[in-house]
Design an enzyme around this catalytic site. Structure first.
Site, mmCIF file in Angstrom:
data_model
loop_
_atom_site.group_PDB
_atom_site.id
_atom_site.type_symbol
_atom_site.label_atom_id
_atom_site.label_comp_id
_atom_site.label_asym_id
_atom_site.label_seq_id
_atom_site.Cartn_x
_atom_site.Cartn_y
_atom_site.Cartn_z
ATOM 1 N N SER A 1 -3.599 83.395 -26.682
ATOM 2 C CA SER A 1 -3.150 83.172 -27.978
ATOM 3 C C SER A 1 -2.391 84.240 -28.579
ATOM 4 C CB SER A 1 -4.378 82.502 -28.825
ATOM 5 O OG SER A 1 -3.778 82.158 -30.244
ATOM 6 N N TYR B 1 -12.482 83.054 -32.896
ATOM 7 C CA TYR B 1 -11.403 82.768 -31.929
ATOM 8 C C TYR B 1 -10.704 83.904 -31.592
ATOM 9 C CZ TYR B 1 -7.732 79.454 -30.463
ATOM 10 O OH TYR B 1 -6.660 78.945 -30.010
HETATM 11 P P1 NAD Z 1 -6.954 70.329 -27.951
HETATM 12 O O1 NAD Z 1 -8.135 70.187 -28.776
HETATM 13 O O2 NAD Z 1 -5.742 69.157 -28.107
HETATM 14 O O3 NAD Z 1 -7.334 70.243 -26.423
HETATM 15 C C1 NAD Z 1 -8.644 71.230 -26.142
HETATM 16 C C2 NAD Z 1 -9.089 69.903 -25.251
HETATM 17 O O4 NAD Z 1 -10.201 70.801 -24.523
HETATM 18 C C3 NAD Z 1 -9.566 68.634 -25.705
HETATM 19 O O5 NAD Z 1 -9.198 67.804 -24.943
HETATM 20 C C4 NAD Z 1 -11.286 69.012 -25.449
HETATM 21 O O6 NAD Z 1 -11.908 67.561 -25.227
HETATM 22 C C5 NAD Z 1 -11.262 69.851 -24.482
HETATM 23 N N1 NAD Z 1 -12.596 70.460 -24.619
HETATM 24 C C6 NAD Z 1 -13.160 71.000 -25.469
HETATM 25 N N2 NAD Z 1 -14.240 71.687 -25.189
HETATM 26 C C7 NAD Z 1 -14.466 71.444 -23.704
HETATM 27 C C8 NAD Z 1 -15.475 71.855 -22.668
HETATM 28 N N3 NAD Z 1 -16.607 72.471 -23.170
HETATM 29 N N4 NAD Z 1 -15.386 71.520 -21.535
HETATM 30 C C9 NAD Z 1 -14.185 71.126 -21.086
HETATM 31 N N5 NAD Z 1 -13.247 70.694 -22.154
HETATM 32 C C10 NAD Z 1 -13.431 70.913 -23.362
HETATM 33 O O7 NAD Z 1 -6.294 71.660 -28.237
HETATM 34 P P2 NAD Z 1 -4.901 72.290 -27.753
HETATM 35 O O8 NAD Z 1 -4.158 72.837 -29.195
HETATM 36 O O9 NAD Z 1 -4.092 71.452 -27.015
HETATM 37 O O10 NAD Z 1 -5.402 73.393 -27.140
HETATM 38 C C11 NAD Z 1 -5.399 73.925 -25.694
HETATM 39 C C12 NAD Z 1 -5.536 75.142 -25.438
HETATM 40 O O11 NAD Z 1 -4.341 76.088 -25.815
HETATM 41 C C13 NAD Z 1 -6.666 75.997 -26.072
HETATM 42 O O12 NAD Z 1 -7.296 76.942 -25.054
HETATM 43 C C14 NAD Z 1 -6.252 76.442 -27.244
HETATM 44 O O13 NAD Z 1 -7.251 77.451 -27.580
HETATM 45 C C15 NAD Z 1 -4.808 77.144 -26.800
HETATM 46 N N6 NAD Z 1 -4.026 77.327 -28.077
HETATM 47 C C16 NAD Z 1 -3.508 76.433 -28.545
HETATM 48 C C17 NAD Z 1 -2.421 76.773 -29.697
HETATM 49 C C18 NAD Z 1 -2.204 75.572 -30.825
HETATM 50 O O14 NAD Z 1 -1.411 76.257 -31.765
HETATM 51 N N7 NAD Z 1 -2.577 74.529 -30.716
HETATM 52 C C19 NAD Z 1 -2.238 78.229 -29.812
HETATM 53 C C20 NAD Z 1 -2.437 78.929 -29.000
HETATM 54 C C21 NAD Z 1 -3.494 78.701 -27.982
#
Ligand code: NAD
Length: 269
Positions: free
Chosen positions: A149, A162
């Site tokens: 991130s 985080y």
């Molecule tokens: P999201 O919440 O839509 O997706 C995350 C998924 O992970 C969910 O479906 C959830 O059920 C699953 N999950 C949570 N705990 C789990 C576990 N213990 N085992 C298996 N699955 C599990 O979030 P997103 O925004 O799509 O994020 C996806 C990735 O991108 C994450 O690693 C997040 O940290 C990263 N990220 C997101 C952003 C953003 O702006 N949204 C920015 C940088 C990084």
């Protein structure tokens, strides 16, 4: 060079917004995809959507923090796809309980909340990499793609756990890339994406007002510091993912690629 047809891909967290879009995109290019998510229903729903669109996908419940559950999910993936070529470690996210606010000072954040965010993002990347990485070593090849991130480069306010966890994911990406080449095979590559700001369920409470949907001051500051002047769309990640999981990047390992509309390049002035 960018061909992923018939590649077998495991996507953890693929039931979510960003990695769900990535899974769909890879499947639309002929990859076989196994979506592993803590929320079984989301994993199965995403897989169904892919299959209805003519792709090949399977959804299975799996907790990235439990070694035995991940082994079972991995066995399921091999049974369905025949092998595993790519692991995308997408499960991750922040929690409100580990976020400072007017109601919660840094000094009062419960250790359990910090631990759960740190574990989900860091250990949740390490454990699947151990299980599937070992298989890749035994089969002399594979690609691991982690999800870091922006906050790994410089910590963002409010989300200490985080930020620290994603910094650990970036560090681990470099470590594992070197470890695989030096000890096993230079045909196992490990890289990471560093998405900028994408409006999804895990950060909606920070970026938009619950009642009106307007940007919060934090959401506005982010847009003001993003030269491209918008949040990312999940599809914006897909080109970089395709590059990193295909032979187009076959001499690339140990890097963390920002996909951020210019956020990390902008000094704010
Ligand atoms: P999201 O919440 O839509 O997706 C995350 C998924 O992970 C969910 O479906 C959830 O059920 C699953 N999950 C949570 N705990 C789990 C576990 N213990 N085992 C298996 N699955 C599990 O979030 P997103 O925004 O799509 O994020 C996806 C990735 O991108 C994450 O690693 C997040 O940290 C990263 N990220 C997101 C952003 C953003 O702006 N949204 C920015 C940088 C990084």
């Amino acid at each position: 060079m960018f061909d992923v047809k018939d590649k077998a891909v495991i996507v953890t967290g693929g039931g979510g917004v960003l990695c769900g879009a990535v899974a769909k995109d890879l499947a639309s290019r002929g990859a076989k995809v196994c979506i592993v998510d803590y929320h079984e229903e989301s994993a199965k729903r995403k897989a169904e959507e892919i299959n209805e669109a003519g792709g090949q996908a399977w959804g299975v419940k799996g907790n990235v923090l439990e070694t035995e559950a991940m082994k079972a999910a991995f066995d399921f993936a091999v049974e369905k796809m025949g092998c595993v070529d790519v692991l995308i470690n997408g499960a991750g996210g922040n929690r409100k309980e580990a976020t400072t606010s007017e109601q919660m000072s840094f000094f009062d954040i419960p250790a359990d909340a910090i631990r759960s965010v740190f574990d989900l993002n860091f250990l949740g990347t390490v454990i699947p990499s151990q299980i599937i990485g070992k298989y890749m070593c035994e089969n002399s090849g594979g690609v691991i793609l982690n999800v870091s991130s922006m906050n790994a480069f410089r910590p963002l306010t409010k989300i200490a756990a985080y930020s620290a966890a994603k910094a650990a994911v970036s560090n681990f990406t470099q470590w594992l890339a070197v470890h695989m080449c030096q000890n096993y095979s230079d045909n196992i590559r490990v890289n990471a994406l560093a998405p900028g700001f994408f409006l999804t369920e895990q950060n909606r409470f920070l970026l938009t007002e619950e009642k009106t949907g307007d940007l919060t001051p934090r959401g506005k500051t982010i847009i003001d510091h993003t030269p491209m002047d918008r949040f990312g769309d999940a599809e914006d990640l897909c080109g970089t993912v395709l590059w990193l999981v295909s032979d187009a990047s076959k001499f690339v390992t140990g890097i963390v690629v920002p996909v951020d509309g210019g956020f990390s390049a902008f000094s704010g002035v």
